[in-house]
Every structure is written in structure tokens, then in C-alpha cells.
Design an enzyme around this catalytic site. Sequence first.
Site, mmCIF file in Angstrom:
data_model
loop_
_atom_site.group_PDB
_atom_site.id
_atom_site.type_symbol
_atom_site.label_atom_id
_atom_site.label_comp_id
_atom_site.label_asym_id
_atom_site.label_seq_id
_atom_site.Cartn_x
_atom_site.Cartn_y
_atom_site.Cartn_z
ATOM 1 N N ASP A 59 0.910 -1.202 0.096
ATOM 2 C CA ASP A 59 -0.081 -0.067 -0.036
ATOM 3 C C ASP A 59 0.819 1.170 0.230
ATOM 4 O OD1 ASP A 59 -2.156 1.726 0.040
ATOM 5 O OD2 ASP A 59 -2.440 1.461 2.435
ATOM 6 N N GLU A 87 -2.753 10.033 -0.438
ATOM 7 C CA GLU A 87 -4.238 9.318 -0.713
ATOM 8 C C GLU A 87 -4.647 9.103 0.829
ATOM 9 O OE1 GLU A 87 -6.831 5.725 -0.371
ATOM 10 O OE2 GLU A 87 -4.537 6.068 0.323
ATOM 11 N N GLU A 88 -3.732 8.605 1.520
ATOM 12 C CA GLU A 88 -3.975 8.036 3.008
ATOM 13 C C GLU A 88 -4.487 8.936 3.882
ATOM 14 O OE1 GLU A 88 -3.853 5.117 3.389
ATOM 15 O OE2 GLU A 88 -2.259 3.910 2.365
ATOM 16 N N ASP A 90 -4.981 0.168 -6.267
ATOM 17 C CA ASP A 90 -4.479 0.747 -4.702
ATOM 18 C C ASP A 90 -5.384 -0.566 -3.798
ATOM 19 O OD1 ASP A 90 -3.825 1.768 -2.477
ATOM 20 O OD2 ASP A 90 -5.320 3.188 -2.435
ATOM 21 N N HIS A 143 -1.288 -1.086 6.348
ATOM 22 C CA HIS A 143 -1.337 0.114 7.288
ATOM 23 C C HIS A 143 -0.701 -0.348 8.620
ATOM 24 C CE1 HIS A 143 -4.980 2.850 5.721
ATOM 25 N NE2 HIS A 143 -4.223 2.296 4.634
HETATM 26 ZN ZN LIG Z 1 -3.443 2.694 -0.660
#
Ligand SMILES: [Zn+2]
Length: 469
Positions: free
Chosen positions: A291, A325-326, A355, A426
Site C-alpha cells: 500500500d 491518498e492516505e 490501490d 497500514h
Molecule cells: Zn492505498
Amino acid sequence: MRPVRTLLALSLLAALPAFAATGLDPDDIAAAEGLRERAMRGSEAWNVVESLTTEIGPRLAGTPADAKAVEWAKAKMQAMGFDKVYLEPVTFPVWLRHHERAEVLAPYPQPLVITALGGSVGTGETPVEAEVVAFANLDALKAAPEGSLEGKIAVITNRMVRFKDGRGYGPAVGARSQGAVEAARKGAVAVLIRSIGTSSNRFAHTGTMRYAEDVPRIPAAALSNPDADLIEHMVARGKPVRLRLDIAAETVADYTSHNVIGEIRGRELPGEVVTIGGHLDSWDLGTGAIDDGAGIGITFAAGALIGQLERAPRRTVRVIAYANEEQGLYGGKAYAEARAAAGEIPAHQLGAESDFGAGRIYALRAGVDAAAWPVVAKIGEVLAPLGIATESTGGSPGPDVGPIVAKGAPWAQLAQDGIDYFDYHHTANDTLDKIDPRALDQQVAAYAVLAYLAAETEVDFGSLPVKAD
Ligand SMILES: [Zn+2]
């Protein structure tokens, strides 16, 4: 010569209805199949992810690593032969994690593994020491009486369910995004949630949370899944469970990062574009391999393959490494707003983003004009040998494509097998070893075929209904 000519005429006739519907001739299909086969023999994608995770590593938006990643992406695209590489500004507030510690003080003292949620405030000068009140889910917390959590730490223990398409994330993630607000409404001094992930390892899962104007900002963190179990077991014994929480985190001044954009220039309609891409930022715990280093590697490699063709497609293929993006789709929003301001939404033939990790693609879905469905079906035929089925309903654009789709741009989705995605996503465990290079090659093949044929066809993919902001 005559038999050959007759044959040629016959085959042209046979191809005519198909051509009219798809705007693609047999040479175009052969070129797409060639891209597919070249990617499957071995693509550059893994090398790109290896370079990003090794040379940059974690790249939390707005940190020095973000700036290094932008320079890295620009240099990488140039080295991979894109015709034009440029940056576009993206501005957002910077959140910084300094440290986080948690432990059980009573009744069974022991340390806990937590991670602060993105956007969280810290605990201040002195750590928070308070009793826990546990809730099975966000709704149970919402149902608690006003003031009932005065001076307490709210713990939300709902568990994300594992699915191939990741649909367990949505129902679980409200605890993360809204937990701090709802806990503060009841008087809590902090909130802890069970990680919104499927890992049984002792890694906590971060991600964004938000505050509301009308309630105090309280610290918010996630427990690893085994630590959430531990708290549940202690609470079940009926004795007060007291924790100490020590979190240092802060939101500082705005920062301007960049979307990094590389183009393979279209030979006939260079102003019309097909976009593919991934997001360049990552959370700070792992190295951002799945990610979204994977999406960066896949789409950089697919774009570069198209760039190696002797004849470029009719339209421009634009590869976008989105910023931040996060923490709120800042790159995707900035890209869409810049295009809208320039009147360039109608120039967007199709947008897609990778993604969802590094697992193989199993389905093609799209949101395009009805007139473009024969083209999508034709693209699906070229993708079929990769184990990819064309699905005429469902799906959604990637996160950073969402903002431009809301402004009317068509989209496609190459859906990936995400059965283990939320084991790593994450967390500190999102590292390069989780990626199978052969799976990346399959995805490069799919993105190259999709982008090339969408850029080549004479059919316009039209526009979608514009959604209100
Ligand atoms: Zn992502």
C-alpha cells in the site's frame, strides 16, 4: 495476388461490424496481446517497488520522505522512458507521529501494542491513566448515556471480517473514523479501537480518524488484534481494568507535496487521456510495499511498456503517482480540481487506479457510456487468458479516481484478490516480502492491455452523471 486480395477483402468485411462497435482493428488487438505477453515474461514492476521501499521506505505525507519520494518518482519515470514527466502541487496539513505507548496498570499489569491513528492528538504533558469501558461496536458506544464515560477510556472491539474483495473493511472502519468523536461526546478522555485489519499478528493497524468542532479532541489509537483480545478477556473478569496511555502526535502547518505525472504521448489525440496510477505516499509503520508501492510499480511498468511500442496509441496514456491518498485523497482531489478548472474533464477517456495490494487481478469492471461497452468486452477478451473475467455490473473506481469520476469521467476497475490485504495494510508488516513478483507481472499485463486499448479505440467512452459536491 487475386486470392490474397479476396481473402483480405473478406476478412475486412468480417471484421467490419466488430470494428464499428469496438473501434479496434486486428492490429490493435495484436499489439495489446503483445503487451500482455511481454509483461508476463517478466515486468519491471517488482524492481520499481524494490527501489521505492529500499531507497525511500516509509513516506508519510508531508515528511522529508515524501519529498524524497516525489524526486524518486520523477527520476524513475524519466529513466523508464516516459515522454513527459511533470509535477502538480497538492497541499494538505501535516500530521506527525512522535511516540505511542500503552500498558495495563490493573488488574494484570502488562504492556500493550498500539498505534496512534492518523490525525490524533497526543495525551499531553502527562500520560492518561484511566479505567476502560469496552463496547462491542460503534453503535453500542453511541447508545451509551451522556456523560457515562466521564474520565474513562472507551475501547471499541468490533472485528473486521475477511473477504476476497475487502468488503469487511467498510462496516468496521467507522470505529476508527468516528470513535473519538462519539467517545468524547460521552465524556471519554481517550479512545482505543481494535485494529481495522485481519492480522492475528501483534501489529497494530493505523489509518485516518477525524474530529468534530463541537466535542473535545481526545487521543485515538488502535490496539493490535491480540491486544484487543487481551483487553476483552480482562474486562470479562468483571474487575476494573486501568490503562496508561502515552501518545505524542500533532498536526502541524500545511505542506505542499506533488502528484508526479508521466505521459506516453498519443499519436492522434494527445489531448485526450487514459489515466492509470497508484498513490505515492504511505503510512509510516511499514515500508508501504503493498500500500501502495505495488500500485506504483504496476502502473509505472505498464506505462513504460506502452511507451516501448513502435506506434503509440491514439490517445495519451498518463500515469499518475498521487500525493497523500492516505489522509484524505488529497492528490486525487487536486488532480480532479485542476482538470475541472482547465475544462479538461471531457478529455478523460478512462481512469483506473491500482490501490488494493499486490494480489492477482480476477475481474474487469467499468463505468462508461453504454456505447463503449463493446470496447470493454473486447478488452475483456484480451484479458481473459490472464484469468480475468469481465463483469458488467458492480465495482467502483480506485480512491484517487473517485474525485474525477464524480465530475463525470469514466472509470475502470481491475479488481484484485485482497484475501490477505488487510493482514498487512497500514501495519509495520507491510513490507516487500509480501509481494509475489509473478503476481505483479499479471497485473502489469492487465493494466497495459486496458490502458493501451482504451487509448487506441475510436470509440469515445463518454461521460458519467456529475455528482454534487
Ligand atoms: Zn492505498
